[in-house]
Design a protein around this motif. Structure first.
Motif, PDB file in Angstrom:
ATOM      1  N   TYR A  52      49.136  57.566 -37.092  1.00  0.00           N
ATOM      2  CA  TYR A  52      50.361  58.345 -37.188  1.00  0.00           C
ATOM      3  C   TYR A  52      51.583  57.569 -36.710  1.00  0.00           C
ATOM      4  CZ  TYR A  52      47.846  62.416 -38.747  1.00  0.00           C
ATOM      5  OH  TYR A  52      47.090  63.268 -39.498  1.00  0.00           O
ATOM      6  N   GLY A  53      51.365  56.627 -35.820  1.00  0.00           N
ATOM      7  CA  GLY A  53      52.471  55.749 -35.461  1.00  0.00           C
ATOM      8  C   GLY A  53      52.911  54.909 -36.640  1.00  0.00           C
ATOM      9  N   MET A  54      51.947  54.337 -37.370  1.00  0.00           N
ATOM     10  CA  MET A  54      52.246  53.550 -38.560  1.00  0.00           C
ATOM     11  C   MET A  54      52.855  54.430 -39.647  1.00  0.00           C
ATOM     12  SD  MET A  54      51.541  50.303 -38.276  1.00  0.00           S
ATOM     13  CE  MET A  54      51.440  49.872 -40.012  1.00  0.00           C
ATOM     14  N   ARG A  55      52.291  55.600 -39.850  1.00  0.00           N
ATOM     15  CA  ARG A  55      52.782  56.533 -40.867  1.00  0.00           C
ATOM     16  C   ARG A  55      54.262  56.851 -40.642  1.00  0.00           C
ATOM     17  NH1 ARG A  55      52.887  62.231 -39.848  1.00  0.00           N
ATOM     18  NH2 ARG A  55      52.792  63.578 -41.685  1.00  0.00           N
ATOM     19  N   ILE A 173      46.994  64.616 -30.009  1.00  0.00           N
ATOM     20  CA  ILE A 173      47.483  63.922 -28.819  1.00  0.00           C
ATOM     21  C   ILE A 173      47.793  62.472 -29.166  1.00  0.00           C
ATOM     22  CG2 ILE A 173      46.835  63.072 -26.530  1.00  0.00           C
ATOM     23  CD1 ILE A 173      45.174  65.670 -26.219  1.00  0.00           C
ATOM     24  N   GLY A 174      46.875  61.824 -29.885  1.00  0.00           N
ATOM     25  CA  GLY A 174      47.129  60.464 -30.342  1.00  0.00           C
ATOM     26  C   GLY A 174      48.323  60.390 -31.268  1.00  0.00           C
ATOM     27  N   ALA A 175      48.414  61.350 -32.198  1.00  0.00           N
ATOM     28  CA  ALA A 175      49.516  61.359 -33.158  1.00  0.00           C
ATOM     29  C   ALA A 175      50.863  61.545 -32.463  1.00  0.00           C
ATOM     30  CB  ALA A 175      49.296  62.463 -34.189  1.00  0.00           C
ATOM     31  N   PHE A 176      50.898  62.391 -31.439  1.00  0.00           N
ATOM     32  CA  PHE A 176      52.152  62.639 -30.716  1.00  0.00           C
ATOM     33  C   PHE A 176      52.664  61.365 -30.057  1.00  0.00           C
ATOM     34  CE2 PHE A 176      54.105  63.585 -26.548  1.00  0.00           C
ATOM     35  CZ  PHE A 176      55.276  64.170 -26.997  1.00  0.00           C
ATOM     36  N   ASN A 347      60.842  63.971 -35.982  1.00  0.00           N
ATOM     37  CA  ASN A 347      60.122  64.036 -37.250  1.00  0.00           C
ATOM     38  C   ASN A 347      58.671  63.569 -37.100  1.00  0.00           C
ATOM     39  OD1 ASN A 347      60.042  64.257 -40.277  1.00  0.00           O
ATOM     40  ND2 ASN A 347      59.633  62.064 -40.078  1.00  0.00           N
ATOM     41  N   ASN A 348      58.475  62.543 -36.294  1.00  0.00           N
ATOM     42  CA  ASN A 348      57.132  61.964 -36.150  1.00  0.00           C
ATOM     43  C   ASN A 348      56.252  62.715 -35.166  1.00  0.00           C
ATOM     44  OD1 ASN A 348      58.109  60.039 -37.854  1.00  0.00           O
ATOM     45  ND2 ASN A 348      57.920  58.325 -36.428  1.00  0.00           N
ATOM     46  N   SER A 349      56.841  63.397 -34.184  1.00  0.00           N
ATOM     47  CA  SER A 349      56.049  63.919 -33.073  1.00  0.00           C
ATOM     48  C   SER A 349      56.076  65.438 -32.904  1.00  0.00           C
ATOM     49  CB  SER A 349      56.519  63.276 -31.757  1.00  0.00           C
ATOM     50  OG  SER A 349      56.321  61.889 -31.779  1.00  0.00           O
ATOM     51  N   ALA A 350      57.048  66.122 -33.472  1.00  0.00           N
ATOM     52  CA  ALA A 350      57.175  67.567 -33.238  1.00  0.00           C
ATOM     53  C   ALA A 350      55.938  68.319 -33.690  1.00  0.00           C
ATOM     54  CB  ALA A 350      58.413  68.105 -33.951  1.00  0.00           C
ATOM     55  N   ASN A 351      55.461  68.001 -34.877  1.00  0.00           N
ATOM     56  CA  ASN A 351      54.275  68.679 -35.409  1.00  0.00           C
ATOM     57  C   ASN A 351      53.075  68.519 -34.488  1.00  0.00           C
ATOM     58  OD1 ASN A 351      51.793  67.782 -37.687  1.00  0.00           O
ATOM     59  ND2 ASN A 351      52.456  69.890 -37.467  1.00  0.00           N
ATOM     60  N   SER A 352      52.827  67.306 -34.028  1.00  0.00           N
ATOM     61  CA  SER A 352      51.677  67.054 -33.150  1.00  0.00           C
ATOM     62  C   SER A 352      51.832  67.764 -31.816  1.00  0.00           C
ATOM     63  CB  SER A 352      51.519  65.545 -32.927  1.00  0.00           C
ATOM     64  OG  SER A 352      51.292  64.884 -34.148  1.00  0.00           O
ATOM     65  N   LEU A 353      53.047  67.758 -31.266  1.00  0.00           N
ATOM     66  CA  LEU A 353      53.283  68.444 -30.003  1.00  0.00           C
ATOM     67  C   LEU A 353      53.026  69.946 -30.146  1.00  0.00           C
ATOM     68  CD1 LEU A 353      54.253  68.432 -27.061  1.00  0.00           C
ATOM     69  CD2 LEU A 353      56.598  68.682 -27.920  1.00  0.00           C
ATOM     70  N   PHE A 354      53.480  70.525 -31.239  1.00  0.00           N
ATOM     71  CA  PHE A 354      53.260  71.952 -31.466  1.00  0.00           C
ATOM     72  C   PHE A 354      51.770  72.267 -31.622  1.00  0.00           C
ATOM     73  CE2 PHE A 354      57.780  72.223 -33.314  1.00  0.00           C
ATOM     74  CZ  PHE A 354      58.293  72.636 -32.095  1.00  0.00           C
ATOM     75  N   VAL A 355      51.025  71.366 -32.269  1.00  0.00           N
ATOM     76  CA  VAL A 355      49.576  71.574 -32.404  1.00  0.00           C
ATOM     77  C   VAL A 355      48.917  71.586 -31.025  1.00  0.00           C
ATOM     78  CG1 VAL A 355      47.405  70.577 -33.218  1.00  0.00           C
ATOM     79  CG2 VAL A 355      49.383  70.640 -34.733  1.00  0.00           C
TER      80      VAL A 355
END
Length: 518
Positions: A52-55, A173-176, A347-355
């Motif tokens: 997700y960092g690369m994405r 957690i990794g994606a965030f 954009n990169n982290s909000a979704n993961s944080l909400f999950v």
């Protein structure tokens, strides 16, 4: 590469020799989770940090560092992501037939580390070479760790969904952290005083090598507790004459790198590949289905319906790494609830944080409904996921009404859109992973998990086409560009709602095909 090959062989022999714990002992665990799930949780967490960092960086890097046009960068993003997920299908197939899940995971991790080191050395000069290693490595890593989670449970174990939900939280957690740190470092928004400006993107790409090393060591130190789970399908100690199968896979993976470079860098070749791999996978599945019972085949048909609809879901959802990345960079203010925040980090982290924050609450909500016999079945949840996705993208559309003549919209409304999209993902994605392991026969577990990720490949591919289609002209005014993006998100919202309604309407048929699976 020589050192990696030596370490790899030693590691593989160590992994393949450990059958210390019986499968029945693992599956008869007390409590809510098997203890082995934590090792897989952390290995996957670090790998998803990388992915997700690369994405989150790809489209931004291609436009603002490599100088690509926005439409071309969106197509390139879709092609790259499609290859990543297409290789999860191929990796699952090789794991099922030759390597076993563990060796496949280990080999994939080594390839990912190599790709990251190449990008860290010079991300502009060796961009496509590094991406090729990461594409193939992720393909070997990703589907197999998910399959191992499924095997920790007996087929009828009702705790399986809870296990996948926990596993899914590890992914996020990794994606965030990956989504926040890698783009933040690359853009100079994080640690700008510690990292020289000319090395920021090198460090950002180099983080992948660091965290994947942690992931592999986590797996190496804990894999013995998995017993026979993930072991090769062939006993190579007994059938030594077949060991060359494994080496052929390793050599073939490396030999395919020049081909992947050509096909990723030229999206026309990706088109040809996508036209081929989907029909091929269906033909292969039909071949395997000949030896199965009618009941097993009907379950696989149900799985295919979920897979086909998921293509539409991911084509819309994965605008996050494409058009939404550029939208965030150029059309959002930096004010989030009174704080100054880089829009690309949101954009990169909000979704993961909400999950992470709301997945447990969503689970409790389903449990509350279940206790009152009101909980919808997995098929209806799938449909609800689409309806929420439509609502989320409609929220992105409405953000245009907050902008002035400068074409800058509200970061708060944008974040609210991701909040809604998060619940769409929670309704669909963990259920999809779990259903693949429930509906597939044991012999086809890796293949069907690969099919699930292959659907994501098609979703990513279509996401690139969608993103390119809504890319505004470079000479347009900021307000005109904002309007083009917004109208695109409005269309995506309509597509999502139509798909959700269709699933809910045909849910009785799907339920019949699933038999006892819930």
């Amino acid at each position: 590469m020589k050192e990696i090959a030596v370490d790899h062989n030693e590691g593989m022999e160590q992994i393949s020799s450990s059958h210390d714990v019986a499968l029945a002992e693992i599956q008869n665990f007390p409590g809510k989770y098997p203890k082995q799930i934590w090792a897989l949780f952390f290995s996957e967490m670090w790998e998803r940090f990388c992915f997700y960092g690369m994405r989150g960086m790809l489209t931004f890097f291609m436009v603002y560092q490599l100088g690509m046009e926005k439409g071309s960068a969106n197509l390139q993003y879709g092609a790259t992501q499609a290859w990543v997920y297409a290789f999860t299908f191929i990796g699952g197939l090789f794991a099922d037939k030759i390597l076993g899940f563990r060796k496949s995971l280990f080999w994939g991790g080594l390839l990912m580390i190599t790709g990251s080191l190449i990008l860290m050395f010079d991300p502009k000069a060796f961009f496509f070479l590094g991406i090729a290693f990461l594409v193939i490595g992720t393909g070997f890593f990703k589907p197999n760790i998910s399959s191992m989670v499924g095997q920790l449970y007996r087929p009828e174990d009702t705790r399986r969904d809870a296990g996948f939900s926990l596993f899914y939280s590890g992914i996020n957690i990794g994606a965030f952290f990956g989504g926040m740190l890698m783009i933040g470092i690359g853009k100079g928004q994080l640690f700008e005083h510690l990292i020289p400006e000319n090395l920021r993107w090198n460090v950002a790409f180099g983080l992948v090598a660091l965290v994947m090393t942690i992931s592999l060591f986590t797996f190496l130190f804990t894999h013995k507790g998995l017993g026979p789970i993930g072991a090769p399908p062939i006993d190579y100690n007994k059938f030594r004459n077949k060991r060359w199968y494994q080496y052929a896979v390793y050599i073939g993976a490396l030999a395919s790198i020049p081909l992947i470079i050509i096909m990723v860098s030229n999206t026309r070749y990706t088109d040809y590949f996508m036209y081929f791999i989907g029909p091929f996978s269906l033909v292969y599945l039909a071949y395997e289905m000949r030896s199965l019972t009618r009941k097993e085949n009907e379950k696989l048909v149900a799985a295919l319906i979920f897979i086909l609809f998921s293509v539409v879901f991911w084509a819309i959802f994965e605008q996050a790494g494409g058009s939404l990345s550029l939208y965030a960079a150029e059309h959002l203010k930096s004010d989030l609830a009174g704080l100054t925040v880089d829009p690309n980090i949101v954009n990169n982290s909000a979704n993961s944080l909400f999950v992470i924050l709301f997945a447990p609450l969503a689970g409790l909500f389903w449990l509350w409904l279940s206790q009152r016999k009101l909980e919808p079945n997995g098929i209806i949840k799938f449909g609800i996921g689409f309806l929420l996705l439509g609502l989320g993208f409609y929220t992105f559309f409405t953000d245009k009404f907050t902008s002035g003549t400068d074409g800058l919209a509200s970061l708060n409304i944008f974040t609210l859109g991701y909040f809604v999209v998060t619940f769409a993902e929670l309704a669909l994605s963990p259920i999809g992973l779990s259903l693949m392991t429930k509906l597939a026969t044991p012999r086809l577990q890796g293949f069907m998990m690969g099919m699930w990720f292959l659907a994501s490949a098609y979703g990513q591919y279509v996401a690139g086409l969608f993103g390119a289609d809504i890319s505004p002209a470079e000479n347009a005014t900021p307000l005109q560009k904002l309007e083009v993006y917004s109208q695109g998100y409005h269309q995506f919202a309509i597509y999502a709602v139509i798909a959700g309604v269709m699933i809910i309407v045909i849910s009785p048929l799907i339920k019949k095909l699933m038999h006892e699976v819930k």
